[in-house]
Design a protein around this motif. Sequence first.
Motif, short mmCIF file in Angstrom:
data_model
loop_
_atom_site.label_atom_id
_atom_site.label_comp_id
_atom_site.label_asym_id
_atom_site.label_seq_id
_atom_site.Cartn_x
_atom_site.Cartn_y
_atom_site.Cartn_z
N ILE A 25 0.96 -1.35 0.12
CA ILE A 25 0.04 0.07 -0.15
C ILE A 25 0.88 1.19 0.16
N GLU A 26 0.59 2.05 -0.82
CA GLU A 26 1.33 3.47 -0.86
C GLU A 26 1.08 4.39 0.30
N CYS A 27 2.26 4.98 0.76
CA CYS A 27 2.03 5.86 2.05
C CYS A 27 1.49 7.13 1.40
N PRO A 28 1.30 8.10 2.43
CA PRO A 28 0.81 9.58 1.98
C PRO A 28 1.90 10.31 1.40
N GLY A 29 3.44 10.11 1.58
CA GLY A 29 4.45 10.46 0.77
C GLY A 29 4.82 9.87 -0.44
N PHE A 48 2.86 18.24 -10.32
CA PHE A 48 1.45 18.50 -9.71
C PHE A 48 0.68 16.92 -9.72
N THR A 49 0.88 16.43 -10.75
CA THR A 49 -0.05 15.37 -10.92
C THR A 49 0.63 13.99 -9.93
N MET A 50 1.94 14.03 -9.87
CA MET A 50 2.55 12.98 -8.97
C MET A 50 2.29 13.30 -7.63
N TYR A 51 2.26 14.60 -7.22
CA TYR A 51 2.18 14.78 -5.61
C TYR A 51 1.96 16.25 -5.43
N PRO A 52 0.49 16.59 -5.51
CA PRO A 52 -0.11 18.05 -5.46
C PRO A 52 0.68 18.73 -4.45
N ILE A 88 -4.15 19.05 3.58
CA ILE A 88 -5.30 18.90 2.94
C ILE A 88 -5.29 18.12 1.69
N LEU A 89 -4.01 18.81 1.04
CA LEU A 89 -3.54 18.34 -0.22
C LEU A 89 -3.01 17.01 -0.19
N TYR A 94 -4.09 11.26 -1.14
CA TYR A 94 -3.92 9.84 -0.58
C TYR A 94 -5.19 9.00 -0.68
N ILE A 95 -6.30 9.89 -0.31
CA ILE A 95 -7.71 9.27 -0.62
C ILE A 95 -8.01 9.05 -1.99
N LEU A 96 -7.68 10.16 -2.80
CA LEU A 96 -8.08 9.81 -4.34
C LEU A 96 -7.18 8.67 -4.85
N LYS A 97 -6.13 8.31 -4.32
CA LYS A 97 -5.44 7.04 -4.94
C LYS A 97 -5.99 5.78 -4.75
N PHE A 98 -6.85 5.81 -3.66
CA PHE A 98 -7.74 4.35 -3.26
C PHE A 98 -8.76 4.37 -4.17
N LEU A 99 -9.45 5.62 -4.74
CA LEU A 99 -10.73 5.55 -5.30
C LEU A 99 -10.60 5.02 -6.81
#
Length: 99
Positions: A25-29, A48-52, A88-89, A94-99
């Motif tokens: 599982i990817e971490c938030p970083g 920005f696409t990789m890490y906003p 927030i970003l 991180y949440i969008l990666k799981f959707l």
Amino acid sequence: MQLPYFMISLDDYMLPCLNKKLFGIECPGCGAQRAISFLLKGDFIDAFTMYPAIFTIIPLLGFLLVDSFFTIKYSNKIIITLMVSSVILILGNYILKFL
């Protein structure tokens, strides 16, 4: 324009995510190193696409550095705003990666 050698080979020296290797599982970083690499190459959209959050973390670190040497009016509000927007970003990404 020719890029310096260390900027071209920077991708070869990136650290792997231990969380992703151990748990899958990817971490938030995850993505921050690649975003910095994209920024150094001048590719802002891919960064920005990789890490906003990279676009709030870098000004935050720069502001903290300047604030340690000079007295800046409303520095606490600026720091809190940059920190909250970074969190927030990071969490949103991180949440969008799981959707």
